[in-house]
Design a protein around this motif. Structure first.
Motif, PDB file in Angstrom:
ATOM      1  N   THR A  14      -9.689 -22.176 -23.072  1.00 32.87           N
ATOM      2  CA  THR A  14      -8.506 -22.772 -22.445  1.00 32.87           C
ATOM      3  C   THR A  14      -8.785 -24.168 -21.889  1.00 32.87           C
ATOM      4  OG1 THR A  14      -8.940 -21.786 -20.281  1.00 32.87           O
ATOM      5  CG2 THR A  14      -7.635 -20.479 -21.846  1.00 32.87           C
ATOM      6  N   ALA A  15      -9.978 -24.680 -22.083  1.00 34.14           N
ATOM      7  CA  ALA A  15     -10.329 -26.011 -21.572  1.00 34.14           C
ATOM      8  C   ALA A  15      -9.419 -27.086 -22.162  1.00 34.14           C
ATOM      9  CB  ALA A  15     -11.786 -26.322 -21.908  1.00 34.14           C
ATOM     10  N   HIS A  16      -9.186 -28.119 -21.376  1.00 37.49           N
ATOM     11  CA  HIS A  16      -8.403 -29.283 -21.818  1.00 37.49           C
ATOM     12  C   HIS A  16      -9.398 -30.422 -22.031  1.00 37.49           C
ATOM     13  CE1 HIS A  16      -5.093 -32.114 -22.118  1.00 37.49           C
ATOM     14  NE2 HIS A  16      -5.713 -32.885 -21.233  1.00 37.49           N
ATOM     15  N   VAL A  17      -9.797 -30.641 -23.292  1.00 39.31           N
ATOM     16  CA  VAL A  17     -10.869 -31.596 -23.601  1.00 39.31           C
ATOM     17  C   VAL A  17     -10.503 -32.516 -24.767  1.00 39.31           C
ATOM     18  CG1 VAL A  17     -12.726 -30.192 -22.631  1.00 39.31           C
ATOM     19  CG2 VAL A  17     -12.032 -29.816 -24.987  1.00 39.31           C
ATOM     20  N   PRO A  18      -9.380 -33.255 -24.660  1.00 36.11           N
ATOM     21  CA  PRO A  18      -8.959 -34.087 -25.780  1.00 36.11           C
ATOM     22  C   PRO A  18      -9.867 -35.291 -26.041  1.00 36.11           C
ATOM     23  CG  PRO A  18      -7.580 -34.506 -23.875  1.00 36.11           C
ATOM     24  CD  PRO A  18      -8.465 -33.338 -23.530  1.00 36.11           C
ATOM     25  N   TYR A  22     -15.681 -31.233 -25.785  1.00 37.68           N
ATOM     26  CA  TYR A  22     -16.832 -30.447 -25.319  1.00 37.68           C
ATOM     27  C   TYR A  22     -16.330 -29.436 -24.303  1.00 37.68           C
ATOM     28  CZ  TYR A  22     -21.581 -29.553 -23.540  1.00 37.68           C
ATOM     29  OH  TYR A  22     -22.777 -28.971 -23.180  1.00 37.68           O
ATOM     30  N   ARG A  23     -16.097 -28.222 -24.780  1.00 36.78           N
ATOM     31  CA  ARG A  23     -15.532 -27.158 -23.948  1.00 36.78           C
ATOM     32  C   ARG A  23     -16.621 -26.487 -23.118  1.00 36.78           C
ATOM     33  NH1 ARG A  23     -10.505 -25.818 -25.408  1.00 36.78           N
ATOM     34  NH2 ARG A  23      -9.732 -26.790 -27.304  1.00 36.78           N
ATOM     35  N   LEU A  41     -11.385 -29.622 -17.352  1.00 32.77           N
ATOM     36  CA  LEU A  41     -10.070 -30.220 -17.534  1.00 32.77           C
ATOM     37  C   LEU A  41     -10.239 -31.731 -17.500  1.00 32.77           C
ATOM     38  CD1 LEU A  41      -8.275 -27.994 -14.871  1.00 32.77           C
ATOM     39  CD2 LEU A  41      -8.345 -27.603 -17.336  1.00 32.77           C
ATOM     40  N   GLU A  42     -10.165 -32.361 -18.673  1.00 25.47           N
ATOM     41  CA  GLU A  42     -10.397 -33.797 -18.747  1.00 25.47           C
ATOM     42  C   GLU A  42      -9.134 -34.588 -18.445  1.00 25.47           C
ATOM     43  OE1 GLU A  42     -13.976 -33.822 -22.046  1.00 25.47           O
ATOM     44  OE2 GLU A  42     -11.992 -34.517 -22.651  1.00 25.47           O
ATOM     45  N   ASN A  43      -9.365 -35.790 -17.944  1.00 29.74           N
ATOM     46  CA  ASN A  43      -8.310 -36.739 -17.643  1.00 29.74           C
ATOM     47  C   ASN A  43      -8.660 -38.041 -18.346  1.00 29.74           C
ATOM     48  OD1 ASN A  43      -7.051 -38.982 -15.952  1.00 29.74           O
ATOM     49  ND2 ASN A  43      -6.104 -37.164 -15.058  1.00 29.74           N
ATOM     50  N   VAL A  44      -7.683 -38.788 -18.771  1.00 24.08           N
ATOM     51  CA  VAL A  44      -7.920 -40.005 -19.543  1.00 24.08           C
ATOM     52  C   VAL A  44      -8.822 -40.994 -18.803  1.00 24.08           C
ATOM     53  CG1 VAL A  44      -5.856 -41.260 -18.795  1.00 24.08           C
ATOM     54  CG2 VAL A  44      -6.820 -41.691 -21.062  1.00 24.08           C
ATOM     55  N   GLU A  54     -16.636 -26.507 -10.875  1.00 29.33           N
ATOM     56  CA  GLU A  54     -15.780 -26.908  -9.753  1.00 29.33           C
ATOM     57  C   GLU A  54     -14.495 -26.094  -9.730  1.00 29.33           C
ATOM     58  OE1 GLU A  54     -15.977 -31.537  -8.978  1.00 29.33           O
ATOM     59  OE2 GLU A  54     -15.510 -31.079 -11.072  1.00 29.33           O
ATOM     60  N   VAL A  55     -13.901 -25.899 -10.903  1.00 25.57           N
ATOM     61  CA  VAL A  55     -12.653 -25.140 -10.991  1.00 25.57           C
ATOM     62  C   VAL A  55     -12.895 -23.701 -10.542  1.00 25.57           C
ATOM     63  CG1 VAL A  55     -10.861 -24.286 -12.562  1.00 25.57           C
ATOM     64  CG2 VAL A  55     -11.697 -26.649 -12.768  1.00 25.57           C
ATOM     65  N   ALA A  56     -14.007 -23.105 -10.955  1.00 22.48           N
ATOM     66  CA  ALA A  56     -14.314 -21.723 -10.575  1.00 22.48           C
ATOM     67  C   ALA A  56     -14.546 -21.601  -9.071  1.00 22.48           C
ATOM     68  CB  ALA A  56     -15.525 -21.216 -11.356  1.00 22.48           C
ATOM     69  N   ILE A  57     -15.336 -22.497  -8.510  1.00 19.02           N
ATOM     70  CA  ILE A  57     -15.616 -22.401  -7.072  1.00 19.02           C
ATOM     71  C   ILE A  57     -14.355 -22.664  -6.261  1.00 19.02           C
ATOM     72  CG2 ILE A  57     -16.440 -24.755  -6.573  1.00 19.02           C
ATOM     73  CD1 ILE A  57     -18.523 -22.046  -5.298  1.00 19.02           C
ATOM     74  N   ALA A  58     -13.517 -23.595  -6.699  1.00 16.67           N
ATOM     75  CA  ALA A  58     -12.265 -23.862  -5.984  1.00 16.67           C
ATOM     76  C   ALA A  58     -11.356 -22.640  -6.008  1.00 16.67           C
ATOM     77  CB  ALA A  58     -11.558 -25.069  -6.601  1.00 16.67           C
ATOM     78  N   GLU A  59     -11.262 -21.996  -7.153  1.00 12.33           N
ATOM     79  CA  GLU A  59     -10.434 -20.789  -7.263  1.00 12.33           C
ATOM     80  C   GLU A  59     -10.978 -19.687  -6.356  1.00 12.33           C
ATOM     81  OE1 GLU A  59      -7.323 -18.315  -8.721  1.00 12.33           O
ATOM     82  OE2 GLU A  59      -7.603 -20.481  -8.780  1.00 12.33           O
ATOM     83  N   ALA A  60     -12.285 -19.519  -6.332  1.00 13.18           N
ATOM     84  CA  ALA A  60     -12.894 -18.482  -5.499  1.00 13.18           C
ATOM     85  C   ALA A  60     -12.651 -18.762  -4.015  1.00 13.18           C
ATOM     86  CB  ALA A  60     -14.393 -18.400  -5.785  1.00 13.18           C
TER      87      ALA A  60
END
Length: 134
Positions: A14-18, A22-23, A41-44, A54-60
């Motif tokens: 489900t990664a956003h890596v346009p 690199y997922r 989750l990449e940003n331009v 970071e996403v996992a620790i933030a969710e936890a």
């Protein structure tokens, strides 16, 4: 650790890596056995990108967890990726130095994950902590 690696592999889909293509997925186990996952989750502009750990620790943390036992990290290339320096420091904010970090190196001949294991303390010796601010 194989169970966490499988969860990290699942979430990386489900990664956003346009940009990098690199997922990365991360699966973080809390002290009560809950597993929280995250993907990159990449940003331009790149500096606003979020890393899987970071996403996992933030969710936890958002869900009230403050004690962690294990983390698995996996990329779609199965290259043994470890958390980057920024993620290591973020983990050190919430995790003890003995947190076990499993890094996915692919599968053996029988299809079982090959996992390199480290502790957070090995990956980030002499980590900055709250004492630096006092």
């Amino acid at each position: 650790m194989n169970d966490l690696v499988e969860r990290a592999r699942e979430i990386q889909r489900t990664a956003h890596v346009p940009y990098s293509e690199y997922r990365v997925g991360a699966a973080l186990e809390t002290a009560d056995g809950t597993v929280v996952t995250g993907c990159n989750l990449e940003n331009v502009n790149f500096s606003n990108s979020l890393h899987a750990e970071e996403v996992a620790i933030a969710e936890a943390v958002k869900n009230g967890h403050r004690e962690f036992t294990r983390l698995a990290v996996s990329s779609d290339r199965r290259d043994g990726v470890t958390p980057c320096g920024m993620c290591r420091q973020t983990l050190a904010e919430f995790c003890e130095a003995d947190l076990v970090v499993g890094c996915d190196e692919g599968d053996d001949e029988s299809g079982e994950p090959i996992v390199a294991e480290y502790t957070l303390g090995e990956l980030l010796p002499a980590a900055m902590n709250q004492e630096y601010l006092e």
